[in-house]
Design a protein around this motif. Structure first.
Motif, short mmCIF file in Angstrom:
data_model
loop_
_atom_site.label_atom_id
_atom_site.label_comp_id
_atom_site.label_asym_id
_atom_site.label_seq_id
_atom_site.Cartn_x
_atom_site.Cartn_y
_atom_site.Cartn_z
N VAL A 115 0.85 -1.19 0.00
CA VAL A 115 0.00 0.00 0.00
C VAL A 115 0.88 1.24 0.00
O VAL A 115 1.80 1.36 0.82
CB VAL A 115 -0.94 0.01 1.22
CG1 VAL A 115 -1.89 1.21 1.14
CG2 VAL A 115 -1.74 -1.29 1.30
N PHE A 116 0.60 2.17 -0.92
CA PHE A 116 1.40 3.38 -1.08
C PHE A 116 0.66 4.59 -0.49
O PHE A 116 -0.53 4.79 -0.76
CB PHE A 116 1.68 3.64 -2.57
CG PHE A 116 2.57 2.61 -3.20
CD1 PHE A 116 3.90 2.91 -3.48
CD2 PHE A 116 2.09 1.35 -3.53
CE1 PHE A 116 4.73 1.98 -4.07
CE2 PHE A 116 2.92 0.41 -4.13
CZ PHE A 116 4.25 0.72 -4.39
N TYR A 117 1.41 5.36 0.31
CA TYR A 117 0.90 6.63 0.86
C TYR A 117 1.89 7.71 0.43
O TYR A 117 3.08 7.64 0.77
CB TYR A 117 0.83 6.58 2.39
CG TYR A 117 0.03 5.42 2.93
CD1 TYR A 117 -1.30 5.59 3.31
CD2 TYR A 117 0.61 4.15 3.09
CE1 TYR A 117 -2.04 4.55 3.82
CE2 TYR A 117 -0.13 3.10 3.60
CZ TYR A 117 -1.45 3.30 3.96
OH TYR A 117 -2.18 2.26 4.46
N GLU A 118 1.43 8.73 -0.28
CA GLU A 118 2.36 9.72 -0.83
C GLU A 118 1.77 11.12 -0.83
O GLU A 118 0.56 11.30 -0.99
CB GLU A 118 2.72 9.36 -2.28
CG GLU A 118 3.43 8.03 -2.45
CD GLU A 118 3.68 7.71 -3.92
OE1 GLU A 118 4.86 7.62 -4.30
OE2 GLU A 118 2.70 7.55 -4.66
N ASN A 119 2.65 12.10 -0.61
CA ASN A 119 2.35 13.50 -0.91
C ASN A 119 3.65 14.14 -1.42
O ASN A 119 4.61 13.43 -1.73
CB ASN A 119 1.74 14.24 0.28
CG ASN A 119 2.69 14.40 1.45
OD1 ASN A 119 3.90 14.15 1.33
ND2 ASN A 119 2.18 14.80 2.59
N LYS A 120 3.70 15.46 -1.46
CA LYS A 120 4.86 16.15 -2.01
C LYS A 120 6.13 15.87 -1.24
O LYS A 120 7.23 15.84 -1.80
CB LYS A 120 4.58 17.66 -2.03
CG LYS A 120 5.69 18.51 -2.64
CD LYS A 120 5.30 19.98 -2.65
CE LYS A 120 6.40 20.84 -3.24
NZ LYS A 120 6.01 22.29 -3.24
N TYR A 121 6.03 15.64 0.08
CA TYR A 121 7.21 15.51 0.93
C TYR A 121 7.45 14.09 1.44
O TYR A 121 8.58 13.72 1.72
CB TYR A 121 7.09 16.46 2.13
CG TYR A 121 6.90 17.90 1.74
CD1 TYR A 121 7.99 18.69 1.37
CD2 TYR A 121 5.64 18.48 1.72
CE1 TYR A 121 7.83 20.01 0.99
CE2 TYR A 121 5.48 19.80 1.35
CZ TYR A 121 6.57 20.57 0.98
OH TYR A 121 6.40 21.87 0.60
N MET A 122 6.39 13.30 1.56
CA MET A 122 6.50 11.99 2.21
C MET A 122 6.03 10.88 1.27
O MET A 122 5.02 11.02 0.59
CB MET A 122 5.65 11.98 3.49
CG MET A 122 5.59 10.64 4.20
SD MET A 122 7.06 10.31 5.19
CE MET A 122 6.73 11.36 6.60
N GLN A 123 6.83 9.80 1.26
CA GLN A 123 6.43 8.61 0.52
C GLN A 123 6.56 7.40 1.46
O GLN A 123 7.65 7.17 2.01
CB GLN A 123 7.30 8.39 -0.72
CG GLN A 123 7.20 9.47 -1.78
CD GLN A 123 8.10 10.65 -1.53
OE1 GLN A 123 9.27 10.48 -1.17
NE2 GLN A 123 7.58 11.86 -1.71
N ILE A 124 5.47 6.67 1.63
CA ILE A 124 5.46 5.51 2.52
C ILE A 124 4.85 4.33 1.77
O ILE A 124 3.84 4.47 1.08
CB ILE A 124 4.63 5.78 3.80
CG1 ILE A 124 5.25 6.93 4.59
CG2 ILE A 124 4.55 4.52 4.67
CD1 ILE A 124 4.45 7.33 5.81
N VAL A 125 5.49 3.17 1.94
CA VAL A 125 4.95 1.93 1.36
C VAL A 125 4.89 0.89 2.46
O VAL A 125 5.91 0.59 3.10
CB VAL A 125 5.83 1.40 0.20
CG1 VAL A 125 5.22 0.14 -0.38
CG2 VAL A 125 5.99 2.47 -0.87
#
Length: 220
Positions: A115-125
């Motif tokens: 599952v990918f969580y992303e915005n301009k500053y943070m990327q989490i998988v």
């Protein structure tokens, strides 16, 4: 004369303590805590921390004991310098908090979800296969130093503002030291001079310009 000297010292700082006297004075004060004025910029909702810069002689008189331990035991040895060689030191403390929505879900080779969580500053998988999280944060911090007066005729002080364009980054503390550097005025100086000179024959004053040499009797 004494009153004039005191007023001159108050307004212009004509007479200052020597380095040894300043060290004694600083050591007797509890100034290892910086008052941080935090505010939210109404234009972009970012959190700013603002404080007035103080200059001193000894690092440990201006930062907390816990940070001093880190500076002396870890930071200075890592830089291979003595802590007395530090001219300026700043540590900003930030808290990152917020909420991210999942942007997509993929299956890996073992058919386990990623599952990918992303915005301009943070990327989490997040990996359900081994219950791990992969993350990356693009940290950006802006440090602005400027001069300002509290009132029209007041002394001009130096202020430092620390912020991040990421609205989820909240500044909540700062450690700062700036070594005082005394710049002594030169004995001799050359400059352009303007004024009036008197001509007795004509009984008149006339404007005049020229280059003059000056000598400073008091060199603090």
């Amino acid at each position: 004369m004494i009153i004039v000297a005191l007023v001159a010292n108050l307004i212009g700082g004509w007479f200052t303590l020597g380095k040894d006297d300043r060290i004694v004075e600083e050591s007797g004060k509890n100034i290892d805590t910086i008052y941080l004025n935090t505010y939210v910029n109404p234009k972009d909702s970012t959190t700013h921390g603002n404080f007035e810069q103080k200059e001193g002689e000894v690092v440990k008189n201006y930062i907390t004991k816990n940070y001093m331990t880190y500076v002396s035991d870890t930071l200075a040895p890592a830089l291979n310098i003595a802590q007395e060689k530090i001219d300026e030191l700043t540590r900003a403390k930030f808290t990152l908090e917020g909420q991210l929505k999942a942007t997509k879900t993929e299956l890996d080779v073992n058919k386990k979800a990623r599952v990918f969580y992303e915005n301009k500053y943070m990327q989490i998988v997040s990996n359900t296969a081994d219950s791990t999280v992969e993350y990356k944060y693009n940290a950006i911090v802006d440090v602005v130093k400027y001069q300002d007066r509290k009132w029209l005729l007041g002394k001009e002080n130096t202020y430092i503002d620390i912020s991040s364009p990421d609205k989820n980054m909240k500044i909540n503390g700062v450690e700062h030291f700036k070594k005082r550097i005394d710049v002594k005025p030169k004995r001799f100086g050359i400059g352009i001079q303007a004024g009036y000179y008197y001509v007795p024959a004509a009984n008149q004053f006339y404007p005049g310009f020229g280059v003059g040499l000056s000598y400073n009797l008091i060199r603090l």
